[in-house]
Design an enzyme around this catalytic site. Structure first.
Site, PDB file in Angstrom:
ATOM      1  N   ASP B 289      -0.172  -5.659   7.125  1.00  0.00           N
ATOM      2  CA  ASP B 289      -0.392  -4.216   6.536  1.00  0.00           C
ATOM      3  C   ASP B 289       0.913  -4.048   5.667  1.00  0.00           C
ATOM      4  O   ASP B 289       2.068  -3.449   5.951  1.00  0.00           O
ATOM      5  CB  ASP B 289      -0.292  -2.936   7.677  1.00  0.00           C
ATOM      6  CG  ASP B 289      -0.559  -1.826   7.055  1.00  0.00           C
ATOM      7  OD1 ASP B 289      -0.887  -1.560   5.952  1.00  0.00           O
ATOM      8  OD2 ASP B 289      -0.185  -0.695   8.036  1.00  0.00           O
ATOM      9  N   GLU B 323       1.530   3.594   0.026  1.00  0.00           N
ATOM     10  CA  GLU B 323       0.347   3.896   0.564  1.00  0.00           C
ATOM     11  C   GLU B 323       0.692   4.572   1.992  1.00  0.00           C
ATOM     12  O   GLU B 323      -0.174   5.526   2.445  1.00  0.00           O
ATOM     13  CB  GLU B 323      -0.441   2.805   0.703  1.00  0.00           C
ATOM     14  CG  GLU B 323      -2.057   3.053   1.420  1.00  0.00           C
ATOM     15  CD  GLU B 323      -2.047   3.048   2.964  1.00  0.00           C
ATOM     16  OE1 GLU B 323      -3.035   3.507   3.290  1.00  0.00           O
ATOM     17  OE2 GLU B 323      -0.955   2.496   3.572  1.00  0.00           O
ATOM     18  N   GLU B 324       1.668   4.090   2.623  1.00  0.00           N
ATOM     19  CA  GLU B 324       1.747   4.441   3.966  1.00  0.00           C
ATOM     20  C   GLU B 324       2.074   6.139   4.365  1.00  0.00           C
ATOM     21  O   GLU B 324       1.831   6.549   5.254  1.00  0.00           O
ATOM     22  CB  GLU B 324       2.984   3.559   4.705  1.00  0.00           C
ATOM     23  CG  GLU B 324       2.606   2.140   4.924  1.00  0.00           C
ATOM     24  CD  GLU B 324       1.342   2.041   5.983  1.00  0.00           C
ATOM     25  OE1 GLU B 324       0.831   2.985   6.521  1.00  0.00           O
ATOM     26  OE2 GLU B 324       1.046   0.879   5.901  1.00  0.00           O
ATOM     27  N   ASP B 351      -6.666  -3.845   2.482  1.00  0.00           N
ATOM     28  CA  ASP B 351      -5.753  -3.072   3.368  1.00  0.00           C
ATOM     29  C   ASP B 351      -6.276  -3.161   4.876  1.00  0.00           C
ATOM     30  O   ASP B 351      -5.918  -2.268   5.863  1.00  0.00           O
ATOM     31  CB  ASP B 351      -5.576  -1.708   2.961  1.00  0.00           C
ATOM     32  CG  ASP B 351      -4.232  -1.142   3.556  1.00  0.00           C
ATOM     33  OD1 ASP B 351      -3.559  -1.649   4.097  1.00  0.00           O
ATOM     34  OD2 ASP B 351      -4.183   0.216   3.514  1.00  0.00           O
ATOM     35  N   HIS B 421       1.735  -1.463  12.175  1.00  0.00           N
ATOM     36  CA  HIS B 421       2.755  -0.366  12.256  1.00  0.00           C
ATOM     37  C   HIS B 421       3.609  -0.925  13.386  1.00  0.00           C
ATOM     38  O   HIS B 421       4.248   0.113  13.812  1.00  0.00           O
ATOM     39  CB  HIS B 421       2.062   0.974  12.447  1.00  0.00           C
ATOM     40  CG  HIS B 421       1.411   1.500  11.119  1.00  0.00           C
ATOM     41  ND1 HIS B 421       0.909   2.665  11.172  1.00  0.00           N
ATOM     42  CD2 HIS B 421       1.187   0.783   9.964  1.00  0.00           C
ATOM     43  CE1 HIS B 421       0.278   2.979  10.233  1.00  0.00           C
ATOM     44  NE2 HIS B 421       0.416   1.708   9.284  1.00  0.00           N
TER      45      HIS B 421
END
Lengths: 464, 464
Positions: B289, B323-324, B351, B421
């Site tokens: 990611d 993006e996060e 993604d 994450h």
């Protein structure tokens, strides 16, 4: 903005449309119960971590037989029993090792004996190395092969998407390399490990000897060692290898396949077999090869059992002994099936690992295919509806002559040979959900088979 | 017997039938070159291992921008450039920690601040814990929530096959939990990590604060900690938690998305975008990611380049920043696209990790779908022909109003949230061949788009 961000975050990952599935009522409960319980992984943990390696004839294999029988009984399967067979009993021994020698200095070589190899003398064998890329090339070495250690170094073809196909295109070197090289007077062979990964783990596997040719020792070397050795030879270096193998073949041992079932409520004499093989190579812990196949089948039947469903036809789990180096369990099962008054309508094998299932390879008649193709929809909710022509496996192949349609579970296969037959074949490579989805795939397919049967010889028999 | 065994061994793994594919000439070279070179993994290694975590505004993110631009230039892409954007700059700080206290004894709690959280006071916050399972439940706590640490513990639904759907069903707790609990007077929130794995790694991710509600600190705890905490509470224990978060939001920072392309030879003003996001969370190394998405797109274009193919329409790689936790790169790109005289006919996002590709989620008009559906055959040789309704991604979503068909790469998704994450998001979870197959999938699809275009607004424009 806060609300919009929240909605985007929630919807972004869940946008896929749900469509009504004609098999909803018989697939959804299997999926939900399976993914909730994840019981396949618990079974695998007992087999792969609790027992570990289980080469035919070994203490591990014997323990696995006892475990599987007790476990099937505990799961509530019917007619749990052992089907005896005599198995080859090859042992690796202690202290195999080797090195390559350039300019008088030896460096360690990561190797392992191939299954079935004869040992070296206890002092080892030391000889010059010559590299070849095929059996034919080894046979044609003639005088140049005399007294040499022949090094088979044709890699699995990385451009094949299907890694099984890449394996099939290279494995003759492992199985037949020793006898091919012996025809040219070689004293031993080294074979590049059958994997697409470049690392330092040697991968074992079965080899055999042709009649009327001297039996010479055979070892696999890691792909990293193979690359290194090859580079030295290409640079024009004279390279000697020292090889010591401690393996031996003992007299055949007593062993058994393990069988359990749920008897069909309407057509008990129509049998659907599903299974994997209980034995494994000795270097790893037989997780993906083939602990996952064993627990796929056990969990598939157990799932059906836990839901309280009663199959119309008999659903049978067979954990075959000795797939890796003899196929004796498969032979004894097929012999028994041939004599039985029961009819094997289909057999499902799982022996390609515990990765996310893509579908099944199928060997069936056109009539059978028409029915089977409809069932793809039942497998769509787990993304396992890819049904391809040709399939089965070494353990169920002998059931084809009895009229059984053959199915081989096809998981995603990119990682499989990275672990296969090596010390890397351990449970940490298995994802509990991917494993369970394989079991669910077997449950869905075997349930359809038990509900609907298959056209062909089975229906002819029925009419009699 | 020797020969038969050899034949069985070779054929067993290579039985799948090869069928003639209408797109053979434009897919086979991509597959063979890709699987031979495995260049996507080399790129990922530079980004994920060489640079590492790259949260928006961080030194890692700045390095990634420099790296991506230099790399695109080195690969021979055209019009390589940065598209600037201002990004939120949240930092974790040093020394966040916490514990749970039962009967006066504290034990360590595996936690991490959620991205965007305010810090605790430097002495931390200690308060009784109360468990809830939804935003609504937290908002309704009323007096019972006052002064408490509210613990959101609704797991991702394990019975969903699609893990993204399971994530979508739980993540509101992470994003909106703090403000929901603050409405009942809570002083902080703990959120069960968004993963189906039960382990001790906390998973961060974005959160936000609603207006006119006090901003309270928010942390994720590991699923193992969540299970333990919940068991204590269920047993009737009074549990206090001590929480210290050191994070803060700094002023917005300067950053950029990175863009490179091959200009179309016939219709340069029709653009196909493909990309992933360059930023990542700070706990792992942004491998799955979304390092894999970035290198999927870079390698797809590079593959086409290495084969010397000239796309008819412009193929553009966009590595989106932020993006996060903001989507600023996506917004600035969409703004630019809106003003441009070029027409975005399609956008492809990757993604969802670097696992074996199954296909694409597709958001398109019925006319477009008719053409796209034909292309499934081009993806069949890599088992990536599963085209499902709905798809795209956070970075390309803003291009939909411009008439672009949206495609989201769909890899096998069972393992993704195990790493997502968290400190587990490292390159050892990525298989080089699975990763490359994703890049090949993008290359095949983008090539078809560049060759054939899509019906709809793009063709109307063409006629003008």
């Amino acid at each position: 903005l806060f609300t919009i961000a929240l909605l985007l975050l929630v919807s972004g990952h869940s946008a896929r449309a749900q469509q009504k599935n004609p098999y909803e009522n018989t697939t959804r409960p299997l999926i939900e119960r399976g993914l909730k319980d994840l019981s396949a992984y618990a079974l695998l943990s007992e087999l792969s971590e609790g027992i570990g390696p289980r080469l035919s004839g070994s203490e591990g294999a014997a323990k696995a037989v006892v475990w599987a029988k007790a476990k099937m009984e505990a799961l509530g399967f019917q007619n749990v029993r052992l089907l005896p067979c005599k198995v080859p009993h090859w042992v690796r021994g202690e202290g195999e090792n080797g090195g390559y020698i350039v300019d008088g200095r030896e460096q360690s070589l990561s190797l392992c004996a191939l299954g079935g190899s004869v040992p070296t003398p206890s002092e080892g064998i030391t000889a010059d190395v010559i590299e070849v890329h095929s059996l034919a090339e080894a046979e044609k070495l003639g005088e140049r092969g005399k007294g040499k250690i022949v090094f088979f170094n044709r890699p699995m073809d990385p451009t094949k998407v299907n890694t099984g196909e890449a394996y099939g295109g290279a494995v003759e070197q492992r199985f037949g390399g020793a006898s091919a090289a012996a025809k040219s007077g070689a004293v031993a062979v080294l074979v590049r490990s059958m994997t697409l990964a470049i690392d330092d783990a040697p991968h074992t596997g079965s080899m055999g000897y042709a009649d009327r040719v001297p039996k010479i020792p055979a070892a696999a070397i890691s792909t990293l060692a193979a690359e290194h050795l090859s580079a030295l030879l290409k640079a024009g270096q004279t390279v000697k290898v020292r090889l010591k193998l401690t393996c031996q073949s003992l007299p055949d041992a007593d062993s058994a396949s393990v069988i359990g079932e749920i008897v069909g409520s309407e057509k008990p004499n129509e049998v659907i077999v599903m299974g994997g093989h209980l034995d494994s190579w000795d270097l790893g812990r037989g997780a993906n090869d083939d602990g996952t196949g064993c627990v796929h089948a056990m969990e598939a039947l157990s799932l059906i059992q836990r839901l309280g469903w009663k199959p119309k036809r008999t659903l049978r789990v067979v954990l075959f002994m000795n797939e890796e180096n003899g196929g004796r369990g498969a032979m004894s099962y097929a012999e028994e099936a041939k004599k039985s008054s029961q009819k094997h309508i289909a057999a499902i094998e799982s022996d390609d690992g515990g990765f996310a299932p893509m579908g099944f390879g199928v060997t069936a008649t056109p009539d059978q295919w028409r029915r089977i193709r409809r069932w793809a929809k039942a497998l769509t909710p787990i993304n396992a509806d890819r049904l391809t022509e040709g399939g089965g496996g070494a353990d169920i192949g002998p059931l084809a002559p009895l009229g059984a349609a053959l199915f081989g579970l096809a998981p995603t296969d990119q990682r499989y040979f990275d672990y296969h037959h090596s010390r890397h074949d351990t449970i940490d490579k298995v994802n509990p959900r991917e494993l369970e989805l394989g079991a669910i795939a077997l449950a869905i397919l075997s349930w359809r088979l038990s509900e609907e049967g298959l056209p062909g010889k089975s229906e002819t028999m029925q009419k009699q």
